[in-house]
Write an enzyme that holds these catalytic residues in place. Structure first.
Site, PDB file in Angstrom:
ATOM      1  N   ALA A   1      -9.321  -6.754  13.329  1.00 28.89           N
ATOM      2  CA  ALA A   1      -8.182  -7.039  12.443  1.00 28.89           C
ATOM      3  C   ALA A   1      -6.902  -6.441  13.009  1.00 28.89           C
ATOM      4  CB  ALA A   1      -8.459  -6.469  11.052  1.00 28.89           C
ATOM      5  N   LYS A   2      -6.970  -5.203  13.512  1.00 31.55           N
ATOM      6  CA  LYS A   2      -5.764  -4.534  14.007  1.00 31.55           C
ATOM      7  C   LYS A   2      -5.317  -5.131  15.345  1.00 31.55           C
ATOM      8  CE  LYS A   2      -5.225  -1.533  10.619  1.00 31.55           C
ATOM      9  NZ  LYS A   2      -4.134  -1.683   9.650  1.00 31.55           N
TER      10      LYS A   2
ATOM     11  N   GLY B   1       0.823  -1.219   0.000  1.00 40.78           N
ATOM     12  CA  GLY B   1       0.000   0.000   0.000  1.00 40.78           C
ATOM     13  C   GLY B   1       0.848   1.257   0.000  1.00 40.78           C
TER      14      GLY B   1
ATOM     15  N   ILE C   1      -4.649  10.147  11.281  1.00 43.08           N
ATOM     16  CA  ILE C   1      -3.621  10.669  10.387  1.00 43.08           C
ATOM     17  C   ILE C   1      -4.316  11.181   9.120  1.00 43.08           C
ATOM     18  CG2 ILE C   1      -1.472  10.115   9.145  1.00 43.08           C
ATOM     19  CD1 ILE C   1      -1.274   9.735  12.247  1.00 43.08           C
TER      20      ILE C   1
ATOM     21  N   SER D   1       1.242   3.333  -2.574  1.00 40.34           N
ATOM     22  CA  SER D   1       0.846   4.312  -3.594  1.00 40.34           C
ATOM     23  C   SER D   1       0.270   5.586  -2.988  1.00 40.34           C
ATOM     24  CB  SER D   1      -0.181   3.683  -4.548  1.00 40.34           C
ATOM     25  OG  SER D   1      -1.215   3.067  -3.817  1.00 40.34           O
ATOM     26  N   ARG D   2      -0.233   5.484  -1.754  1.00 44.43           N
ATOM     27  CA  ARG D   2      -0.910   6.649  -1.161  1.00 44.43           C
ATOM     28  C   ARG D   2      -0.651   6.703   0.345  1.00 44.43           C
ATOM     29  NH1 ARG D   2      -6.453   6.013  -1.359  1.00 44.43           N
ATOM     30  NH2 ARG D   2      -6.407   3.863  -2.105  1.00 44.43           N
TER      31      ARG D   2
ATOM     32  N   TYR E   1     -12.616  -3.625  11.785  1.00 44.62           N
ATOM     33  CA  TYR E   1     -11.267  -3.022  11.694  1.00 44.62           C
ATOM     34  C   TYR E   1     -10.508  -3.187  13.026  1.00 44.62           C
ATOM     35  CZ  TYR E   1      -7.947   0.822  10.610  1.00 44.62           C
ATOM     36  OH  TYR E   1      -6.831   1.600  10.380  1.00 44.62           O
TER      37      TYR E   1
ATOM     38  N   VAL F   1      -2.973  -7.807  -1.438  1.00 46.84           N
ATOM     39  CA  VAL F   1      -2.410  -8.488  -0.264  1.00 46.84           C
ATOM     40  C   VAL F   1      -3.343  -9.582   0.267  1.00 46.84           C
ATOM     41  CG1 VAL F   1      -0.941  -6.571   0.495  1.00 46.84           C
ATOM     42  CG2 VAL F   1      -3.278  -6.768   1.404  1.00 46.84           C
TER      43      VAL F   1
HETATM   44  P1  NAP Z   1      -5.006   5.099   2.344  1.00 49.27           P
HETATM   45  O1  NAP Z   1      -4.562   6.502   2.175  1.00 49.27           O
HETATM   46  O2  NAP Z   1      -6.425   4.742   2.122  1.00 49.27           O
HETATM   47  O3  NAP Z   1      -4.050   4.165   1.428  1.00 49.27           O
HETATM   48  C1  NAP Z   1      -4.253   2.777   1.429  1.00 49.27           C
HETATM   49  C2  NAP Z   1      -3.143   2.110   0.668  1.00 49.27           C
HETATM   50  O4  NAP Z   1      -3.322   0.675   0.790  1.00 49.27           O
HETATM   51  C3  NAP Z   1      -3.166   2.422  -0.825  1.00 49.27           C
HETATM   52  O5  NAP Z   1      -1.830   2.454  -1.277  1.00 49.27           O
HETATM   53  C4  NAP Z   1      -3.913   1.219  -1.425  1.00 49.27           C
HETATM   54  O6  NAP Z   1      -3.569   0.929  -2.780  1.00 49.27           O
HETATM   55  C5  NAP Z   1      -3.403   0.115  -0.523  1.00 49.27           C
HETATM   56  N1  NAP Z   1      -4.284  -1.054  -0.486  1.00 49.27           N
HETATM   57  C6  NAP Z   1      -5.567  -1.127  -0.070  1.00 49.27           C
HETATM   58  N2  NAP Z   1      -6.028  -2.374  -0.202  1.00 49.27           N
HETATM   59  C7  NAP Z   1      -5.010  -3.116  -0.725  1.00 49.27           C
HETATM   60  C8  NAP Z   1      -4.875  -4.465  -1.099  1.00 49.27           C
HETATM   61  N3  NAP Z   1      -5.880  -5.350  -0.956  1.00 49.27           N
HETATM   62  N4  NAP Z   1      -3.677  -4.881  -1.618  1.00 49.27           N
HETATM   63  C9  NAP Z   1      -2.652  -4.010  -1.759  1.00 49.27           C
HETATM   64  N5  NAP Z   1      -2.724  -2.715  -1.420  1.00 49.27           N
HETATM   65  C10 NAP Z   1      -3.893  -2.273  -0.907  1.00 49.27           C
HETATM   66  O7  NAP Z   1      -4.680   4.565   3.822  1.00 49.27           O
HETATM   67  P2  NAP Z   1      -3.688   5.150   4.954  1.00 49.27           P
HETATM   68  O8  NAP Z   1      -4.454   6.070   5.801  1.00 49.27           O
HETATM   69  O9  NAP Z   1      -2.406   5.566   4.370  1.00 49.27           O
HETATM   70  O10 NAP Z   1      -3.490   3.812   5.816  1.00 49.27           O
HETATM   71  C11 NAP Z   1      -2.340   3.016   5.730  1.00 49.27           C
HETATM   72  C12 NAP Z   1      -2.347   2.024   6.881  1.00 49.27           C
HETATM   73  O11 NAP Z   1      -2.377   2.744   8.116  1.00 49.27           O
HETATM   74  C13 NAP Z   1      -3.579   1.112   6.893  1.00 49.27           C
HETATM   75  O12 NAP Z   1      -3.220  -0.171   7.339  1.00 49.27           O
HETATM   76  C14 NAP Z   1      -4.477   1.777   7.929  1.00 49.27           C
HETATM   77  O13 NAP Z   1      -5.365   0.846   8.503  1.00 49.27           O
HETATM   78  C15 NAP Z   1      -3.452   2.290   8.903  1.00 49.27           C
HETATM   79  N6  NAP Z   1      -3.934   3.377   9.751  1.00 49.27           N
HETATM   80  C16 NAP Z   1      -4.318   4.571   9.201  1.00 49.27           C
HETATM   81  C17 NAP Z   1      -4.763   5.581  10.048  1.00 49.27           C
HETATM   82  C18 NAP Z   1      -5.193   6.934   9.541  1.00 49.27           C
HETATM   83  O14 NAP Z   1      -5.672   7.742  10.336  1.00 49.27           O
HETATM   84  N7  NAP Z   1      -5.020   7.240   8.265  1.00 49.27           N
HETATM   85  C19 NAP Z   1      -4.832   5.365  11.422  1.00 49.27           C
HETATM   86  C20 NAP Z   1      -4.447   4.143  11.930  1.00 49.27           C
HETATM   87  C21 NAP Z   1      -3.988   3.157  11.091  1.00 49.27           C
HETATM   88  P3  NAP Z   1      -4.360   1.630  -4.042  1.00 49.27           P
HETATM   89  O15 NAP Z   1      -3.841   3.055  -4.095  1.00 49.27           O
HETATM   90  O16 NAP Z   1      -3.960   0.805  -5.228  1.00 49.27           O
HETATM   91  O17 NAP Z   1      -5.810   1.577  -3.705  1.00 49.27           O
END
Ligand code: NAP
Length: 242
Positions: free
Chosen positions: A156-157, A8, A186, A10-11, A153, A59
């Site tokens: 899972a976490k 993940g 975040i 890409s973003r 969620y 994944v």
């Molecule tokens: P995000 O901006 O939504 O980005 C999600 C990333 O995961 C993207 O690169 C997406 O790829 C990739 N992805 C999703 N499903 C996938 C799959 N089945 N196989 C491969 N790649 C996949 O999310 P984020 O906020 O950066 O979150 C990143 C991690 O931090 C996650 O595990 C999330 O649960 C955790 N987290 C985030 C926060 C928060 O506040 N943002 C807080 C706690 C934990 P595509 O671009 O191709 O869709």
């Protein structure tokens, strides 16, 4: 050359981790479907003099993972992936009594089973080479505290945190460390629809965090300086404790 594979990437947080680790490692950018954003991350790394390649796979699909890593290994017979950041994640929030089976399974498949499939495959790559390694799992405050509307969620976490602690003990003799990072709120695509003004009042620091602030902790855990840190969960949440 030493490689770091970030799922993940890409973003959001994964992108920030890729850009930060690119100062020390060749980066393998995994993503699911957003090839345009992944290509942008690759280009940014290369503009700064780093090296990056794309490795898309879901994944949650163990066959796709096997095929992707097999082909990567065939193309890089003398290279070594020493860092794995299990970052890919999704959320599908709903109160539990309204939650569909699809929302339950898709969140557990991506956030929890994804960790199992890719980490098992990468351990087969890391263990025989005896170079040590770093596995860093993106957990969440939800996995520690439990969040209403996020039973899937949070489950899972929380599983990811238990797995981090168990696996850390299994692979410590091979100098592989396994740690988790637990972000709070975040600023990424994942949280862009949340009422930030309302929620930030709950956070002692008074704001949402930045992806780079999570990446800084991941970068430390990936470094040689963190060789004696394993089985830990590091909160990055602006003081929003459980
Ligand atoms: P995000 O901006 O939504 O980005 C999600 C990333 O995961 C993207 O690169 C997406 O790829 C990739 N992805 C999703 N499903 C996938 C799959 N089945 N196989 C491969 N790649 C996949 O999310 P984020 O906020 O950066 O979150 C990143 C991690 O931090 C996650 O595990 C999330 O649960 C955790 N987290 C985030 C926060 C928060 O506040 N943002 C807080 C706690 C934990 P595509 O671009 O191709 O869709």
């Amino acid at each position: 050359m030493k490689y770091a594979l970030i799922t993940g990437a890409s973003r959001g947080i994964g992108r920030a981790v890729a850009l930060s680790l690119a100062e020390q490692y060749s980066i393998i950018i995994n993503y699911h479907s957003n090839s345009e954003c992944a290509q942008d991350v690759k280009q940014l790394i290369e503009e700064k003099g780093g090296h990056a390649e794309l490795l898309p796979f879901d994944v949650a699909d163990p066959k796709a993972i096997e095929a992707a890593i097999d082909s990567w290994e065939a193309a890089h017979p003398d290279e070594f992936i020493s860092v794995l950041v299990n970052n890919a994640g999704i959320r599908r929030d709903n109160v539990m009594f309204m939650m569909s089976e699809d929302d339950w399974h898709s969140v557990l498949d991506t956030n929890m089973n994804g960790f199992f499939y890719i980490t098992r495959r990468l351990l087969k790559h890391m263990m025989p080479r005896r170079h040590g390694g770093r596995i860093i799992n993106m957990a969440s405050l939800s996995g520690l505290k439990g969040m209403p509307g996020q039973v899937n969620y949070s489950a899972a976490k929380a599983a990811l945190i238990g797995a981090t602690k168990a696996l850390a003990q299994e692979v410590a003799p091979r100098n592989i460390t396994v740690n988790a990072v637990a972000p709070g709120f975040i600023q990424t695509d994942m949280t862009k629809e949340l009422p930030e003004d309302e929620l930030k009042r709950l956070i002692p620091v008074g704001r949402f965090g930045k992806a780079e602030e999570v990446a800084a902790v991941v970068t430390f855990l990936a470094s040689d300086a963190a060789a004696y840190v394993t089985g830990e969960v590091i909160n990055v949440n602006g003081g929003l404790y459980t």
